[in-house]
Design an enzyme around this catalytic site. Structure first.
Site, PDB file in Angstrom:
ATOM      1  CG  ASN A   1       9.230 -10.698 -31.582  1.00 18.46           C
ATOM      2  OD1 ASN A   1       9.049 -11.010 -30.407  1.00 18.46           O
ATOM      3  ND2 ASN A   1       8.432  -9.860 -32.237  1.00 18.46           N
TER       4      ASN A   1
ATOM      5  CE  LYS B   1       5.875 -12.126 -33.709  1.00 14.89           C
ATOM      6  NZ  LYS B   1       4.982 -12.032 -34.853  1.00 14.89           N
TER       7      LYS B   1
ATOM      8  CG  HIS C   1       6.060  -6.441 -33.287  1.00 17.31           C
ATOM      9  ND1 HIS C   1       4.824  -6.916 -33.654  1.00 17.31           N
ATOM     10  CD2 HIS C   1       6.967  -7.232 -33.897  1.00 17.31           C
ATOM     11  CE1 HIS C   1       4.996  -7.972 -34.450  1.00 17.31           C
ATOM     12  NE2 HIS C   1       6.285  -8.179 -34.606  1.00 17.31           N
TER      13      HIS C   1
ATOM     14  CD  GLU D   1       2.647  -9.696 -33.300  1.00 20.86           C
ATOM     15  OE1 GLU D   1       3.324  -9.844 -32.274  1.00 20.86           O
ATOM     16  OE2 GLU D   1       2.805 -10.400 -34.329  1.00 20.86           O
TER      17      GLU D   1
ATOM     18  CD  GLU E   1       8.800  -7.402 -37.829  1.00 20.45           C
ATOM     19  OE1 GLU E   1       9.352  -8.513 -37.872  1.00 20.45           O
ATOM     20  OE2 GLU E   1       8.101  -7.033 -36.888  1.00 20.45           O
TER      21      GLU E   1
ATOM     22  N   GLY F   1       3.349 -13.777 -39.590  1.00 24.64           N
ATOM     23  CA  GLY F   1       2.619 -14.938 -39.091  1.00 24.64           C
ATOM     24  C   GLY F   1       1.629 -15.514 -40.091  1.00 24.64           C
TER      25      GLY F   1
ATOM     26  CB  SER G   1       6.226 -15.390 -43.481  1.00 28.27           C
ATOM     27  OG  SER G   1       4.949 -15.237 -42.871  1.00 28.27           O
TER      28      SER G   1
END
Ligand SMILES: O=C(CO)COP(=O)(O)O
Length: 254
Positions: free
Chosen positions: A10, A12, A96, A98, A166, A172, A212
């Site tokens: 991904n 992003k 996702h 985010e 996730e 991140g 990560s």
């Protein structure tokens, strides 16, 4: 039960044309296990999808990072599932964290997107995961099963779905879930699918881990029995993504 290892990258909201070309060259030169062993899907931003699709090696595939919840039309700024199909983009990432957290996409909205994308013939990487606060409150399973339940309520065929666990606290942050932590949730999710969808779906649906993941930690994670691959963020922009793809060998030799 023949769950092929799956490695997604991904990207992003990253990349310039030059950077994209460089990543694609690195991927194209990488020596990785065959398509029988690992399925590789990279997800550049929408604007770069045509470029990546035409320049990427044929054994790797592309995914969009999102799509609109229903048929396209007067929805300024959105990209529809039909457009992805029209451009022969086979996969889409939906839900996702985010987007769930920053753009306030609810469980129902995410589930509607998954159902619509599948109905148009796209394959879906559906993301779920708890925040640190939720983990610390002991509600990890309650959160991820609610997220999965919303999806399960709206789809009947799981063949084209990959479930990506996730944990938000691992995304991140450099703070990867331990293999035991990941395995525990993947195991529970499979159990949930078995009880609430069907034993067949539980046995055949790939549950991948994201948060990560690096070349350094991927092998130990890949060795976990209920972990069927990865959704990689930061490291998917780097040459070490090739090493992460190679961790599929761990499964083959298991
Ligand atoms: O969000 C992720 C993949 O979708 C994971 O991101 P990182 O690998 O950068 O933690």
């Amino acid at each position: 039960m023949g769950r092929k290892f799956f490695v997604g990258g991904n990207w992003k909201c990253n990349g310039t044309t030059e950077e994209v070309n460089k990543i694609v060259s690195t991927l194209n030169a990488g020596e990785v296990p065959s398509q029988d062993v690992v399925e590789v899907v990279v997800s550049p931003p929408f604007l770069f999808l045509p470029l990546v699709k035409t320049s990427l090696r044929p054994d790797f595939h592309v995914a969009a990072q999102n799509c609109w919840v229903k048929k396209g039309g007067a929805f300024t700024g959105e990209v529809s599932a039909e457009m992805l199909v029209n451009l022969s983009v086979p996969w889409v990432i939906i839900g996702h964290s985010e987007r769930r957290l920053i753009l306030k996409e609810s469980n129902e909205f995410v589930a509607d997107k998954v159902a619509y994308a599948l109905s148009q013939g796209l394959k879906v990487i559906a993301c779920i995961g708890e925040t640190l606060e939720q983990r610390e409150a002991g509600s990890t399973m309650a959160v991820v099963s609610e997220q999965t339940k919303a999806i399960a309520a709206k789809i009947s065929n799981w063949t084209d779905v990959v479930l990506a666990y996730e944990p938000v606290w691992a995304i991140g942050t450099g703070k990867v879930a331990t293999p035991a932590q990941a395995q525990e949730v993947h195991f529970e999710l499979r159990k949930w699918l078995q009880a609430n969808v069907s034993p067949d779906v539980a046995a055949s649906t790939r549950i991948i881990y994201g948060g990560s993941v690096t070349a350094a930690n991927c092998k130990e994670l890949a060795a976990q029995p209920d972990l069927d691959g990865f959704l990689v963020g930061g490291a998917s922009l780097k040459p070490e993504f090739i090493d992460i793809i190679k961790s599929a060998e761990v499964k083959k030799n298991a």
